[in-house]
Each structure stands twice: as structure tokens, then as C-alpha cells.
Design a protein around this motif. Sequence first.
Motif, PDB file in Angstrom:
ATOM      1  N   LEU A  53       0.804  -1.226   0.000  1.00 56.09           N
ATOM      2  CA  LEU A  53       0.000   0.000   0.000  1.00 56.09           C
ATOM      3  C   LEU A  53       0.840   1.281   0.000  1.00 56.09           C
ATOM      4  O   LEU A  53       0.290   2.378   0.050  1.00 56.09           O
ATOM      5  N   ASP A  54       2.164   1.144  -0.045  1.00 58.38           N
ATOM      6  CA  ASP A  54       3.080   2.275  -0.167  1.00 58.38           C
ATOM      7  C   ASP A  54       3.007   3.245   1.013  1.00 58.38           C
ATOM      8  O   ASP A  54       2.625   4.404   0.857  1.00 58.38           O
ATOM      9  N   PHE A  55       3.346   2.742   2.201  1.00 57.37           N
ATOM     10  CA  PHE A  55       3.469   3.606   3.379  1.00 57.37           C
ATOM     11  C   PHE A  55       4.558   3.042   4.282  1.00 57.37           C
ATOM     12  O   PHE A  55       5.064   1.949   4.060  1.00 57.37           O
ATOM     13  N   ASP A  56       4.918   3.799   5.307  1.00 63.32           N
ATOM     14  CA  ASP A  56       5.952   3.406   6.258  1.00 63.32           C
ATOM     15  C   ASP A  56       5.401   2.339   7.199  1.00 63.32           C
ATOM     16  O   ASP A  56       4.472   2.596   7.960  1.00 63.32           O
ATOM     17  N   TRP A  57       5.973   1.149   7.178  1.00 61.66           N
ATOM     18  CA  TRP A  57       5.476   0.027   7.965  1.00 61.66           C
ATOM     19  C   TRP A  57       5.456   0.312   9.458  1.00 61.66           C
ATOM     20  O   TRP A  57       4.680  -0.265  10.199  1.00 61.66           O
TER      21      TRP A  57
END
Length: 72
Positions: A53-57
Amino acid sequence: MVRNWLVEFRHQQGVTHQEVADKANIKRAYYTQIELGLRNPSPKVAKRIALTLDFDWELFFAEKCSEKRQKE
């Protein structure tokens, strides 16, 4: 508590629970429980969802996931 920030990332990508689960190599029910806040992902699963989802885990593990940090 529902992870509204996670729902928003999923909506931004225009994908379903099943599509996220498939790309992250987890079961749809497990992903749904994560999104609803019923379960917490392991760091390994968090990284796969975040990549999908293209975000900081690390958002999964932030004590207070603020709206400002989500948009960074």
C-alpha cells in the motif's frame, strides 16, 4: 479500534481486502482483522502490507498514529 489510516491507504490504491491480502501473502480474514484493529501484524507482515500500500510500515507500531505522520 479500526485503523482508519490503513483503510485510507487501501482506498487510495483502489484495492480490496483480498487484493491486499494476496499481494502481502496473507489470508483475507487476517488482513481484515488487522484493518479493524482486532489483530496486530508481525513486523514481517507489516512490512509486506506497507510495501503493497506504499506507506511506512512503522505506522503499525506508532503509539499514537497521528494524521500528520500518516500523510508524510
